[in-house]
Structures are given as C-alpha cells and as structure tokens.
Design an enzyme around this catalytic site. Structure first.
Site, short mmCIF file in Angstrom:
data_model
loop_
_atom_site.label_atom_id
_atom_site.label_comp_id
_atom_site.label_asym_id
_atom_site.label_seq_id
_atom_site.Cartn_x
_atom_site.Cartn_y
_atom_site.Cartn_z
N ASP A 71 9.16 -4.06 -35.02
CA ASP A 71 7.65 -3.97 -35.75
C ASP A 71 8.10 -4.75 -37.23
OD1 ASP A 71 5.08 -3.58 -36.01
OD2 ASP A 71 5.34 -1.75 -36.81
N ASP A 73 5.18 -4.63 -40.04
CA ASP A 73 5.21 -3.78 -40.95
C ASP A 73 5.53 -2.45 -41.01
OD1 ASP A 73 2.88 -5.45 -42.48
OD2 ASP A 73 1.99 -5.32 -40.30
#
Length: 173
Positions: A71, A73
């Site tokens: 991922d 963020d």
C-alpha cells in the site's frame, strides 16, 4: 474535509459506530466473494477469465519472483493536507484537483529506498493504492527514484462498497 477524502485513499462515515456497522455489513458472509477451488477433474464453468487481470504477465527477468503488493499511504509514506507539527516534510506536492491546487505535505517512511532496493531483488513489487493517480504518481516518482516498483494500481482498480474502496487481490494475476 470532502476534498481530503477524495484526494487521499478512503472515505468514511462521520461516526466510528456507523463506520464499523457499515464495514461489518460489508463483510457479511453473503457479501464476500468466495473463491471456488477446482479439483483436477472438474472444469471451470466459464471459458475465459471473468475479468481482465490488472497486471500483465511477468517478464522473463521477474518470472521466478513472487509478487509483493504494497500500500502507499501509511506504508511507504505519510501525507497530510496541513503542515506537520515539529517536522519538516520531505517534499510538498501541489496537486491540481477540481479547478484548484491542493498542497500535500509528504513524509517518506525511514529506509523506504533501502527497503525497495532490497525487496526488488527478491520480489516483483506492486503498489496498490486507493488514491487517485494525480496524487499517487508524483508521490511514487519522488519516493522511488530508482523505479524499483514494477506496477502501480490506483483507485480505478478498486471496488467501491458502502463508501469504502476495496482492493480486490483476486483480480491480480
């Protein structure tokens, strides 16, 4: 606030209780896609894939590597719409969004470049984010200058359910 939700990767309800009830209703067994496993004797009920895969076939050089999906963020970077208190950002991105420019303050997680360098020798690296490409691409260009990440998947690759963006890993070949 709405601009923040649209620029960054998630939207949520105003209260945590309604958010959790919304999430729990999303995760009811009847709403979860169940994977069917076929025995060697059985045949699939379709002749071709029901959806196109998000990633192309692996290249000759990465064929032997497993795929590591990351991922963006809160994994590789931390970003905010306001300046950080007591910390200078690594950089500030000015993102055009709905006829205005939004400044995003970005902190790259410690040792991200070293992490990407080491893991790219072992894995095919893919970033799967629920963020929009106008935000994620410039951020990834700055945080991965050696281009160790092979593929990037964005919000348009997510499924939307009850105001949440869901990353469906079954669509990655």
């Amino acid at each position: 606030m709405e601009l923040t939700k649209q620029l960054l990767n998630t939207t949520s309800s105003s209260s945590s209780s309604s958010s959790s009830s919304s999430l729990s209703s999303t995760l009811q067994p009847s709403s979860i896609h169940k994977r069917q496993f076929l025995s060697p004797q059985s045949k699939p009920h379709y002749t071709q894939q029901p959806f196109p895969p998000y990633l192309p076939p692996k290249s000759f050089t990465s064929k032997h590597k497993k795929t590591l999906i990351l991922d963006l963020d809160e994994t590789l970077v931390h970003s905010a719409l306001k300046p950080f208190i007591n910390t200078n950002p690594n950089f500030i991105l000015d993102i055009p969004f709905e006829n205005q420019t939004q400044s995003i303050y970005v902190l790259i997680r410690p040792y991200v470049e070293e992490f990407l360098l080491k893991t790219s020798s072992l894995f095919e690296l893919v970033v799967f984010t629920a963020s929009i490409p106008e935000y994620a691409n410039p951020l990834l260009n700055r945080s991965d200058p050696l281009r160790r990440i092979s593929h990037r998947l964005f919000r348009q690759h997510c499924r939307s359910s009850n105001n949440f963006f869901i990353k469906d890993l079954s669509k990655i070949n």
